[in-house]
Design a protein around this motif. Structure first.
Motif, PDB file in Angstrom:
ATOM      1  N   ARG A  25       1.065  -1.121   0.105  1.00  0.00           N
ATOM      2  CA  ARG A  25      -0.082  -0.163   0.075  1.00  0.00           C
ATOM      3  C   ARG A  25       1.027   1.088  -0.003  1.00  0.00           C
ATOM      4  O   ARG A  25       2.278   1.382   0.576  1.00  0.00           O
ATOM      5  CB  ARG A  25      -0.727  -0.088   1.067  1.00  0.00           C
ATOM      6  CG  ARG A  25      -2.052  -1.164   1.490  1.00  0.00           C
ATOM      7  CD  ARG A  25      -2.483  -1.444   3.110  1.00  0.00           C
ATOM      8  NE  ARG A  25      -3.296  -2.189   2.879  1.00  0.00           N
ATOM      9  CZ  ARG A  25      -4.037  -2.052   3.528  1.00  0.00           C
ATOM     10  NH1 ARG A  25      -4.587  -1.596   5.346  1.00  0.00           N
ATOM     11  NH2 ARG A  25      -5.388  -3.621   4.245  1.00  0.00           N
ATOM     12  N   LEU A  81      -4.814   6.337   7.198  1.00  0.00           N
ATOM     13  CA  LEU A  81      -4.128   5.838   6.100  1.00  0.00           C
ATOM     14  C   LEU A  81      -2.678   6.270   5.886  1.00  0.00           C
ATOM     15  O   LEU A  81      -2.596   4.914   5.873  1.00  0.00           O
ATOM     16  CB  LEU A  81      -5.021   6.781   4.512  1.00  0.00           C
ATOM     17  CG  LEU A  81      -6.472   6.906   3.852  1.00  0.00           C
ATOM     18  CD1 LEU A  81      -6.265   8.168   2.699  1.00  0.00           C
ATOM     19  CD2 LEU A  81      -6.614   5.568   3.754  1.00  0.00           C
ATOM     20  N   GLU A 131      -1.842   2.709   7.775  1.00  0.00           N
ATOM     21  CA  GLU A 131      -2.134   1.465   7.347  1.00  0.00           C
ATOM     22  C   GLU A 131      -1.196   1.387   5.582  1.00  0.00           C
ATOM     23  O   GLU A 131      -1.704   0.420   5.424  1.00  0.00           O
ATOM     24  CB  GLU A 131      -3.892   1.873   7.017  1.00  0.00           C
ATOM     25  CG  GLU A 131      -4.299   1.435   7.635  1.00  0.00           C
ATOM     26  CD  GLU A 131      -6.172   1.293   6.929  1.00  0.00           C
ATOM     27  OE1 GLU A 131      -6.609   0.731   6.634  1.00  0.00           O
ATOM     28  OE2 GLU A 131      -6.627   2.467   7.036  1.00  0.00           O
ATOM     29  N   THR A 154     -15.488   8.324   4.633  1.00  0.00           N
ATOM     30  CA  THR A 154     -14.863   8.374   5.683  1.00  0.00           C
ATOM     31  C   THR A 154     -14.877   6.705   5.598  1.00  0.00           C
ATOM     32  O   THR A 154     -14.678   6.563   6.359  1.00  0.00           O
ATOM     33  CB  THR A 154     -16.625   8.981   6.334  1.00  0.00           C
ATOM     34  OG1 THR A 154     -17.503   8.716   5.586  1.00  0.00           O
ATOM     35  CG2 THR A 154     -16.055  10.127   6.294  1.00  0.00           C
ATOM     36  N   GLY A 155     -14.969   6.106   4.995  1.00  0.00           N
ATOM     37  CA  GLY A 155     -15.298   4.873   5.119  1.00  0.00           C
ATOM     38  C   GLY A 155     -14.062   4.160   4.310  1.00  0.00           C
ATOM     39  O   GLY A 155     -13.015   4.921   4.495  1.00  0.00           O
ATOM     40  N   PRO A 156     -13.267   2.858   4.362  1.00  0.00           N
ATOM     41  CA  PRO A 156     -12.620   1.812   4.506  1.00  0.00           C
ATOM     42  C   PRO A 156     -11.480   2.340   2.732  1.00  0.00           C
ATOM     43  O   PRO A 156     -12.788   2.611   1.616  1.00  0.00           O
ATOM     44  CB  PRO A 156     -12.512   0.654   4.458  1.00  0.00           C
ATOM     45  CG  PRO A 156     -13.438   0.611   5.036  1.00  0.00           C
ATOM     46  CD  PRO A 156     -14.855   1.671   4.869  1.00  0.00           C
ATOM     47  N   VAL A 157     -10.308   3.011   2.600  1.00  0.00           N
ATOM     48  CA  VAL A 157     -10.076   3.051   1.275  1.00  0.00           C
ATOM     49  C   VAL A 157      -9.129   1.715   0.952  1.00  0.00           C
ATOM     50  O   VAL A 157      -9.021   1.308  -0.282  1.00  0.00           O
ATOM     51  CB  VAL A 157      -9.229   4.334   0.999  1.00  0.00           C
ATOM     52  CG1 VAL A 157      -8.743   4.931  -0.202  1.00  0.00           C
ATOM     53  CG2 VAL A 157     -10.424   5.685   1.873  1.00  0.00           C
ATOM     54  N   TRP A 158      -8.304   1.595   1.831  1.00  0.00           N
ATOM     55  CA  TRP A 158      -7.739   0.402   2.314  1.00  0.00           C
ATOM     56  C   TRP A 158      -8.672  -1.211   1.516  1.00  0.00           C
ATOM     57  O   TRP A 158      -9.146  -1.054   2.366  1.00  0.00           O
ATOM     58  CB  TRP A 158      -6.747   0.463   2.389  1.00  0.00           C
ATOM     59  CG  TRP A 158      -5.856   1.166   2.716  1.00  0.00           C
ATOM     60  CD1 TRP A 158      -5.502   2.184   3.187  1.00  0.00           C
ATOM     61  CD2 TRP A 158      -4.299   1.666   1.964  1.00  0.00           C
ATOM     62  NE1 TRP A 158      -4.592   3.062   3.804  1.00  0.00           N
ATOM     63  CE2 TRP A 158      -3.972   2.574   1.772  1.00  0.00           C
ATOM     64  CE3 TRP A 158      -4.412   1.545   0.199  1.00  0.00           C
ATOM     65  CZ2 TRP A 158      -3.006   3.703   1.941  1.00  0.00           C
ATOM     66  CZ3 TRP A 158      -3.267   2.137  -0.406  1.00  0.00           C
ATOM     67  CH2 TRP A 158      -2.501   3.396   0.496  1.00  0.00           C
ATOM     68  N   PRO A 159      -8.139  -1.925   0.758  1.00  0.00           N
ATOM     69  CA  PRO A 159      -9.131  -2.789   0.580  1.00  0.00           C
ATOM     70  C   PRO A 159      -8.643  -4.143   2.261  1.00  0.00           C
ATOM     71  O   PRO A 159      -7.174  -3.434   3.203  1.00  0.00           O
ATOM     72  CB  PRO A 159      -8.988  -4.267   0.210  1.00  0.00           C
ATOM     73  CG  PRO A 159      -7.508  -3.263  -0.986  1.00  0.00           C
ATOM     74  CD  PRO A 159      -7.114  -2.023  -0.475  1.00  0.00           C
ATOM     75  N   SER A 160      -9.770  -4.400   2.688  1.00  0.00           N
ATOM     76  CA  SER A 160      -9.037  -5.914   3.712  1.00  0.00           C
ATOM     77  C   SER A 160      -7.191  -6.679   3.432  1.00  0.00           C
ATOM     78  O   SER A 160      -7.536  -7.147   2.303  1.00  0.00           O
ATOM     79  CB  SER A 160      -9.751  -6.064   4.568  1.00  0.00           C
ATOM     80  OG  SER A 160     -10.420  -7.132   3.525  1.00  0.00           O
ATOM     81  N   ARG A 161      -6.867  -7.025   4.982  1.00  0.00           N
ATOM     82  CA  ARG A 161      -5.506  -7.626   3.682  1.00  0.00           C
ATOM     83  C   ARG A 161      -5.716  -8.964   4.228  1.00  0.00           C
ATOM     84  O   ARG A 161      -6.609  -9.576   5.337  1.00  0.00           O
ATOM     85  CB  ARG A 161      -4.438  -7.367   5.074  1.00  0.00           C
ATOM     86  CG  ARG A 161      -4.008  -6.488   4.926  1.00  0.00           C
ATOM     87  CD  ARG A 161      -2.661  -5.659   5.112  1.00  0.00           C
ATOM     88  NE  ARG A 161      -2.165  -4.455   5.409  1.00  0.00           N
ATOM     89  CZ  ARG A 161      -1.054  -4.174   4.262  1.00  0.00           C
ATOM     90  NH1 ARG A 161      -0.682  -5.376   3.484  1.00  0.00           N
ATOM     91  NH2 ARG A 161      -0.387  -2.710   4.498  1.00  0.00           N
ATOM     92  N   ARG A 219      -7.784  11.794   8.814  1.00  0.00           N
ATOM     93  CA  ARG A 219      -8.546  10.643   7.972  1.00  0.00           C
ATOM     94  C   ARG A 219      -7.346  10.558   7.044  1.00  0.00           C
ATOM     95  O   ARG A 219      -6.901   9.109   6.942  1.00  0.00           O
ATOM     96  CB  ARG A 219      -9.451  11.368   6.875  1.00  0.00           C
ATOM     97  CG  ARG A 219      -9.914  10.157   6.260  1.00  0.00           C
ATOM     98  CD  ARG A 219     -10.923   8.886   6.848  1.00  0.00           C
ATOM     99  NE  ARG A 219     -10.662   8.268   5.983  1.00  0.00           N
ATOM    100  CZ  ARG A 219     -10.649   6.471   5.410  1.00  0.00           C
ATOM    101  NH1 ARG A 219      -9.531   6.328   6.733  1.00  0.00           N
ATOM    102  NH2 ARG A 219     -11.132   5.888   5.297  1.00  0.00           N
TER     103      ARG A 219
END
Length: 374
Positions: free
Chosen positions: A11, A87, A90, A367-374, A83
């Motif tokens: 990332r 990011l 992560e 406001t929600g997730p930007v990176w996909p979950s690992r 915010r």
């Protein structure tokens, strides 16, 4: 065929603008990294407004930022800055290109990011480095070349240094060292679990391009005389000569076997074959011989010969010869543009235009997730 993407899962948070940082993160994206680019609200990256356009944004912007996602965030607004900091917490890699001290004041400096992400690889690209009397100075590529001495080693007949053909400092001393050190830092983190702060100072990195001049100086040969060294105009074996029709021939016949064969093809008088001590005279004679014929004549003469001499091509000629690869059929969207860093069988996911970006407006950072979950 499945293309191996060695940085899949990495990332990258890109806070940079214009050229050095965005080109660095493009190379990371083309290797599989998930790059999220943060731009200021409204106009976004300055390069968006350049001309001509390639789809919704400028051609320069589209080429440098394709395959990334981009969001607008005002880093001076605490809520939006927080915010972005989330990011950064992560991210594996963060790339920034502000003047030293600016990201610290914004709350996104290395120590601030490291506090929430201890193993982050934080890459800062600047003209003069993070410290020293010049650290805060505003400058561009030409300034860096000028100040470190490289611009003045080649001069024209009036003694003036010409403009370089491309942005050498930005790419060779900014982008490439950044990418190389990011990759090394990722490898080191794999082994130690530790992140680091990379200080990419373009002016200092230009010394690599001038390695020969510094080696000569350290060996007792002094500093280069402008336009008078082997590769800067002092030798007839390494020159650009004008042709009869206003084109040019680039001669780089440094080795003796190439020089002797070139002399045969040009009918260079034997008295000039050993140019030592009469370099200027031989340059003049070579200029006369090459200037007596057209570029097409010399192209045919050099064809199939090992003489390290070629006609200076236009971009159109280089494309026609297969030396450059441009996918002009996708001009309207920018999709499919190939900068040549990966083979033509590259994953189609890399051949996409730069995110879902409106022009000139930007999508706000969600406001929600930007990176996909690992």
């Amino acid at each position: 065929m499945t293309t191996i993407r060695p940085l899949s899962g990495v990332r990258v948070l890109d806070l940079s603008t214009l050229l050095p940082g965005p080109l660095a993160t493009l190379l990371l994206a083309e290797s599989g990294a998930d790059v999220v680019k943060i731009e200021r609200p409204g106009q976004g990256d300055e390069m968006r407004a350049y001309q001509p356009t390639l789809g919704a944004a400028s051609a320069n912007y589209a080429v440098l930022n394709r395959g990334k996602r981009a969001y607008a965030a005002d880093l001076k607004q605490p809520e939006q800055r927080d915010r972005v900091l989330a990011l950064a917490a992560e991210a594996d890699v963060l790339v920034e290109q502000f003047r030293p001290g600016v990201v610290d004041r914004l709350g996104l400096g290395y120590e601030q990011v490291r506090a929430v992400n201890p193993d982050v690889i934080y890459c800062s690209i600047t003209g003069y480095g993070q410290y020293g009397p010049l650290a805060a100075r505003a400058a561009h590529d030409l300034n860096y070349l000028a100040e470190m001495g490289l611009l003045g080693v080649v001069v024209d007949s009036a003694g003036n240094p010409p403009l370089p053909p491309t942005v050498l400092a930005d790419i060779a001393a900014g982008t490439y060292p950044a990418v190389m050190n990011i990759l090394l830092a990722l490898r080191q983190r794999d082994a130690t679990g530790e992140g680091c702060h990379l200080d990419i100072a373009m002016t200092r990195n230009l010394q690599l391009l001038a390695y020969g001049y510094f080696a000569t100086h350290q060996g007792g040969g002094g500093w280069p005389a402008p336009g008078d060294e082997l590769l800067t105009g002092g030798s007839p074996r390494y020159q650009v000569y004008a042709t009869k029709d206003g084109r040019h021939v680039a001669v780089a016949a440094l080795e003796q076997k190439f020089w002797e064969r070139l002399a045969q093809l040009l009918d260079l008088p034997e008295q000039y074959l050993d140019e030592r001590g009469q370099e200027r005279a031989v340059v003049g004679v070579m200029g006369d011989l090459i200037g007596a014929h057209t570029a097409d004549h010399w192209r045919k003469v050099f064809d199939g010969e090992d003489v390290c001499s070629v006609v200076v091509a236009t971009f159109e000629e280089a494309v026609a010869a297969g030396l450059l690869d441009i996918h002009s059929d996708d001009r309207l969207t920018g999709e499919g543009f190939d900068v040549g860093t990966l083979p033509s069988t590259v994953d189609p996911g890399l051949r996409r235009p730069p995110g879902r970006l409106g022009y000139p407006s930007l999508d706000p950072l969600p406001t929600g997730p930007v990176w996909p979950s690992r």
